[in-house]
Design an enzyme around this catalytic site. Structure first.
Site, PDB file in Angstrom:
ATOM      1  N   LEU A 145       0.929  -1.124  -0.083  1.00  0.00           N
ATOM      2  CA  LEU A 145      -0.082   0.035   0.055  1.00  0.00           C
ATOM      3  C   LEU A 145       0.937   1.174  -0.271  1.00  0.00           C
ATOM      4  CD1 LEU A 145      -2.861  -0.684   2.777  1.00  0.00           C
ATOM      5  CD2 LEU A 145      -3.020  -1.007   0.282  1.00  0.00           C
ATOM      6  N   ASP A 146       0.627   2.161  -0.715  1.00  0.00           N
ATOM      7  CA  ASP A 146       1.359   3.518  -0.591  1.00  0.00           C
ATOM      8  C   ASP A 146       1.267   3.933   0.883  1.00  0.00           C
ATOM      9  OD1 ASP A 146       1.526   3.658  -3.138  1.00  0.00           O
ATOM     10  OD2 ASP A 146      -0.418   4.860  -3.726  1.00  0.00           O
ATOM     11  N   ARG A 147       2.406   4.769   1.147  1.00  0.00           N
ATOM     12  CA  ARG A 147       2.924   5.194   2.506  1.00  0.00           C
ATOM     13  C   ARG A 147       1.574   5.857   3.257  1.00  0.00           C
ATOM     14  NH1 ARG A 147       7.944   8.428   4.240  1.00  0.00           N
ATOM     15  NH2 ARG A 147       7.718   8.605   6.407  1.00  0.00           N
TER      16      ARG A 147
END
Length: 319
Positions: A145-147
């Protein structure tokens, strides 16, 4: 504050366990030495710096249980190894666990925490979970997942589980759904965006994704859940899992994600800050898979964080 220690560059000797067998040596090294350029790893293999049972091997060699791998110093600079977590981070991650058994660990990842360490990030979810679960010899990310994205994140606790789940995702056998707040109003309650996406790296090193007929096939379903004055709460279903897919697909339709500083609308983001939005409004709220061991279907739900629910309440009040 987390404690850390400096790792002195030195030759490592690693004995391969049964649960590590079957991996190609290059993939094993890439996973083990995160942050090291792949070119450096392949050069070490070509030059014979990496050895298995004292012999040279090709990058395609598959490790066997009992192999001893010699790994030379691969990092240009010393790596900071986090050996302890703050009590607050430990508690936050423990409370984020949605489900755990011998094969899986599913968490509701907090926004702002990267999934793994990188060149500018010393600690990510996977490194933290290895500290929290020291008795588990195998702890690996199934996906990313993106940060800034929160929500369902699956971690495998065995190689068998990892390979099974990665195969499910590769074959689009999983069902990933996100909740996002997007600008404007979509033309219908259900909208399919079917645009190929191409990943590019700018001269600055920044990674950008853009629609491109020569890119990888990408498909997203956007389903309107709630209307507000100038935006909508939307559920996004991924049919493919490309980098930044939801963000780029929604922006391509002039409905960028609220709080997205890379592909979003600056004025829209500025307005949403007045409603208390301090992050990108993208949350992985539902994930359906087949359990990698029992093969039974299972669905995980991660409720919206309070910070995002508060934004929705303020938008409702305005409507």
């Amino acid at each position: 504050m987390a404690n850390s220690s400096q790792a002195t560059p030195a030759v490592q000797f690693i004995d391969i366990r049964a649960d590590q067998a079957g991996q190609r040596i290059d993939n094993f090294l890439i996973t083990l030495e995160k942050g090291v350029p792949k070119s450096r790893i392949y050069r070490a293999l070509r030059k014979g710096e990496v050895r298995v049972n004292k012999g040279r091997i090709k990058q395609t060699y598959r490790l066997q249980a009992g192999d001893q791998v010699r790994i030379p110093p691969l990092r240009v600079s010393e790596k900071v190894i986090i050996t302890d977590l703050s009590d607050s981070l430990t508690e936050a991650l423990e409370q984020s666990i949605l489900m755990e058994d011998d094969a899986l660990l599913v968490i509701n990842k907090p926004s702002g925490l990267a999934v793994h360490a990188g060149s500018q990030i010393q600690l990510g979810v996977i490194e933290a979970m290895r500290i929290i679960r020291p008795d588990n010899r195998f702890v690996e990310l199934v996906h990313r997942l993106d940060r800034d994205t929160s929500g369902c994140l699956v971690i495998a606790k065995s190689r068998e589980a990892l390979l099974n789940l990665q195969e499910q995702m590769k074959n689009s056998e999983t069902d990933k759904r996100y909740l996002t707040l997007t600008k404007g109003h979509w033309p219908a309650n259900e909208n399919i965006v079917d645009l190929a996406l191409q990943k590019n790296t700018l001269s600055s090193g920044e990674r950008m994704v853009a629609p491109d007929i020569n890119g990888k096939k990408s498909k997203t379903l956007f389903e309107v859940k709630q209307n507000f004055v100038d935006c909508q709460l939307v559920a996004a279903k991924l049919y493919t899992g490309r980098t930044h897919q939801i963000r780029v697909h929604s922006a391509s339709q002039s409905h960028p994600v609220a709080g997205d500083e890379k592909y979003g609308d600056r004025e829209f983001n500025k307005r949403l800050k007045q409603f208390g939005l301090k992050r990108m409004f993208l949350h992985a709220w539902q994930l359906s898979i087949k359990h990698p061991i029992t093969h039974e279907p299972v669905t995980f739900h991660a409720e919206l964080p309070d910070s995002l629910n508060d934004v929705l309440k303020k938008l409702e009040a305005q409507s």
